[in-house]
Write an enzyme that holds these catalytic residues in place. Structure first.
Site, PDB file in Angstrom:
ATOM      1  N   ALA A 121      -4.183 -13.142  -0.950  1.00 53.31           N
ATOM      2  CA  ALA A 121      -4.436 -14.005  -1.777  1.00 53.31           C
ATOM      3  C   ALA A 121      -5.238 -14.463  -2.416  1.00 53.31           C
ATOM      4  CB  ALA A 121      -3.160 -14.973  -1.889  1.00 53.31           C
ATOM      5  N   ASN A 179      -4.140 -16.131   6.991  1.00 58.28           N
ATOM      6  CA  ASN A 179      -4.389 -14.742   6.668  1.00 58.28           C
ATOM      7  C   ASN A 179      -5.701 -14.613   5.815  1.00 58.28           C
ATOM      8  OD1 ASN A 179      -2.589 -13.724   8.245  1.00 58.28           O
ATOM      9  ND2 ASN A 179      -1.179 -14.464   6.995  1.00 58.28           N
ATOM     10  N   HIS A 207      -7.221 -21.436  -3.278  1.00 59.74           N
ATOM     11  CA  HIS A 207      -8.492 -20.567  -1.909  1.00 59.74           C
ATOM     12  C   HIS A 207     -10.197 -20.859  -2.779  1.00 59.74           C
ATOM     13  CE1 HIS A 207      -5.149 -20.006   1.140  1.00 59.74           C
ATOM     14  NE2 HIS A 207      -4.577 -18.367  -0.117  1.00 59.74           N
TER      15      HIS A 207
HETATM   16  N1  LIG Z   1      -2.907 -11.282   3.849  1.00 60.40           N
HETATM   17  C1  LIG Z   1      -2.613 -12.824   3.547  1.00 60.40           C
HETATM   18  O1  LIG Z   1      -3.519 -12.344   2.421  1.00 60.40           O
HETATM   19  C2  LIG Z   1      -1.572 -12.777   3.910  1.00 60.40           C
HETATM   20  C3  LIG Z   1      -0.875 -13.644   1.998  1.00 60.40           C
HETATM   21  C4  LIG Z   1       0.716 -13.643   2.539  1.00 60.40           C
HETATM   22  C5  LIG Z   1       1.034 -13.995   3.442  1.00 60.40           C
HETATM   23  N2  LIG Z   1       0.532 -12.581   4.243  1.00 60.40           N
HETATM   24  C6  LIG Z   1       1.748 -12.732   6.022  1.00 60.40           C
HETATM   25  O2  LIG Z   1       2.287 -11.132   5.270  1.00 60.40           O
HETATM   26  C7  LIG Z   1       3.797 -11.226   6.602  1.00 60.40           C
HETATM   27  C8  LIG Z   1       4.897 -11.322   6.105  1.00 60.40           C
HETATM   28  O3  LIG Z   1       4.695 -12.004   4.453  1.00 60.40           O
HETATM   29  P1  LIG Z   1       6.286 -12.115   3.776  1.00 60.40           P
HETATM   30  O4  LIG Z   1       5.633 -13.541   3.290  1.00 60.40           O
HETATM   31  O5  LIG Z   1       7.279 -11.484   3.433  1.00 60.40           O
HETATM   32  O6  LIG Z   1       7.225 -13.089   5.315  1.00 60.40           O
HETATM   33  P2  LIG Z   1       9.058 -12.836   5.393  1.00 60.40           P
HETATM   34  O7  LIG Z   1       8.494 -15.063   6.495  1.00 60.40           O
HETATM   35  O8  LIG Z   1       9.120 -13.959   3.775  1.00 60.40           O
HETATM   36  O9  LIG Z   1       9.160 -12.870   5.726  1.00 60.40           O
HETATM   37  C9  LIG Z   1       9.149 -11.392   7.071  1.00 60.40           C
HETATM   38  C10 LIG Z   1      10.335 -10.710   7.581  1.00 60.40           C
HETATM   39  O10 LIG Z   1       9.348 -10.176   8.404  1.00 60.40           O
HETATM   40  C11 LIG Z   1      11.077  -9.739   9.746  1.00 60.40           C
HETATM   41  N3  LIG Z   1      10.331  -9.663  11.348  1.00 60.40           N
HETATM   42  C12 LIG Z   1       9.576 -10.670  11.266  1.00 60.40           C
HETATM   43  N4  LIG Z   1       8.743 -10.558  12.592  1.00 60.40           N
HETATM   44  C13 LIG Z   1       9.133  -8.618  12.613  1.00 60.40           C
HETATM   45  C14 LIG Z   1       9.063  -8.029  13.519  1.00 60.40           C
HETATM   46  N5  LIG Z   1       8.046  -8.083  15.244  1.00 60.40           N
HETATM   47  N6  LIG Z   1       9.741  -6.875  13.464  1.00 60.40           N
HETATM   48  C15 LIG Z   1      10.245  -6.019  12.576  1.00 60.40           C
HETATM   49  N7  LIG Z   1      10.046  -7.684  11.561  1.00 60.40           N
HETATM   50  C16 LIG Z   1       9.910  -8.820  11.794  1.00 60.40           C
HETATM   51  C17 LIG Z   1      11.215 -10.924   9.365  1.00 60.40           C
HETATM   52  O11 LIG Z   1      12.624 -10.647   9.440  1.00 60.40           O
HETATM   53  C18 LIG Z   1      11.177 -10.836   7.630  1.00 60.40           C
HETATM   54  O12 LIG Z   1      12.096 -10.501   7.316  1.00 60.40           O
HETATM   55  C19 LIG Z   1       3.403 -13.146   7.562  1.00 60.40           C
HETATM   56  O13 LIG Z   1       2.915 -12.942   8.327  1.00 60.40           O
HETATM   57  C20 LIG Z   1       2.110 -13.663   6.421  1.00 60.40           C
HETATM   58  O14 LIG Z   1       1.521 -14.112   6.846  1.00 60.40           O
HETATM   59  C21 LIG Z   1      -0.630 -12.509   4.432  1.00 60.40           C
END
Ligand SMILES: NC(=O)c1ccc[n+]([C@@H]2O[C@H](COP(=O)([O-])OP(=O)(O)OC[C@H]3O[C@@H](n4cnc5c(N)ncnc54)[C@H](O)[C@@H]3O)[C@@H](O)[C@H]2O)c1
Length: 256
Positions: A121, A179, A207
């Site tokens: 992001a 992240n 950001h």
């Molecule tokens: N790199 C970046 O810039 C960035 C930006 C936004 C989000 N993220 C990260 O990406 C990840 C996903 O974000 P999102 O918004 O889609 O999250 P979300 O909460 O909408 O969805 C996460 C999904 O993963 C499932 N889950 C959680 N732990 C699990 C596991 N151990 N095994 C299998 N499934 C599992 C949950 O049930 C849920 O359906 C988060 O960790 C978030 O912090 C990274």
């Protein structure tokens, strides 16, 4: 290339949207989630499969994208690399643990795999990578989000600094929010100075990056619309993941 996805929330759902719209040219073949209903919901939209567990996902995929949680990265990525699958990691905060970072890097080398970390992001990771060819002397990130995105409630209109310190600490205290500080730290080779502000007056997750080095100086500001399914996640994070998957197939690669 068959792509498997761990975590069927906001980011995975946006990837499916892109496939449906014809904007993502990738075979999202198999979905896995701790909640099988979440996996089923996405798989059924594009006639994909649901994996019963991680072994099943590995069996059915050539590359696996994590879009779940830092814990999912720690529990699954080493095992997936041992099974010789390339990985894309969204919960990049997990890689601020140096021992874990070095371990998966070593596993990837031994098993001839790649680990892809999408820009996420923020803006300017290509410039940070290039700047790192010279000397980077200073990097900072100020993240400003509406209180709801940070999971806090504030009375009144005044902003509140929730955190000031290093990225390695920020990713532990705000695992779902910052992240990008990890991506910036890994690209710059510096544990970035991070400030996190809850601001009731703003709508977008913002950001702001400052970078100084032998190349000169850079400031970027990214004002992100939240994902429609998760206020903590910016829409751009999923765009970035989709763009990376598209790039894997492209003959002409734009940007460093
Ligand atoms: N790199 C970046 O810039 C960035 C930006 C936004 C989000 N993220 C990260 O990406 C990840 C996903 O974000 P999102 O918004 O889609 O999250 P979300 O909460 O909408 O969805 C996460 C999904 O993963 C499932 N889950 C959680 N732990 C699990 C596991 N151990 N095994 C299998 N499934 C599992 C949950 O049930 C849920 O359906 C988060 O960790 C978030 O912090 C990274």
């Amino acid at each position: 290339m068959k792509i498997g996805i761990i975590g069927c929330g906001a980011i995975a759902s946006a990837l499916v949207d892109f496939v449906e719209k014809g904007k993502l040219d990738a075979n999202l073949h198999c979905f896995y989630d701790l909640s099988p209903e979440n996996a089923q919901k996405l798989a059924s939209r594009i006639d994909a499969q649901v994996a019963s567990d991680i072994d099943d996902l590995i069996e059915k995929s050539d590359l696996i994208m994590e879009a779940a949680s830092q814990q999912a990265v720690i529990s699954n990525i080493p095992y997936i690399l041992e099974h010789k699958r390339d990985v894309v990691i969204m919960s990049v905060g997990a890689l601020m643990d140096k021992e874990f970072h070095d371990r998966i890097q070593q596993l990837a080398k031994e098993n001839k795999c790649k680990i892809y970390l999408p820009t996420g992001a923020i803006t300017g990771i290509d410039t940070v990578n290039a700047a790192n060819m010279g000397k980077i002397t200073q990097v900072s990130l100020t993240t400003r989000k509406p209180p709801v995105s940070l999971g806090v409630h504030l009375d009144g209109e005044d902003e509140k600094v929730l955190f000031e310190g290093k990225a390695s600490e920020a990713v532990k205290l705000f695992p779902k929010n910052i992240n990008v500080s990890s991506t910036l730290s890994l690209a710059s080779g510096i544990d970035v100075d991070v400030k996190i502000i809850a601001d009731p007056k703003i709508k977008n997750n913002t950001h702001e990056i400052h970078l100084k080095g032998s190349f000169g100086e850079l400031t970027t500001i990214t004002s992100n619309v939240s994902s429609k399914n998760n206020p903590k996640t910016s829409a751009l994070a999923a765009y970035s993941a989709a763009s990376l998957l598209n790039k894997l197939n492209k003959t002409i690669q734009i940007g460093s």
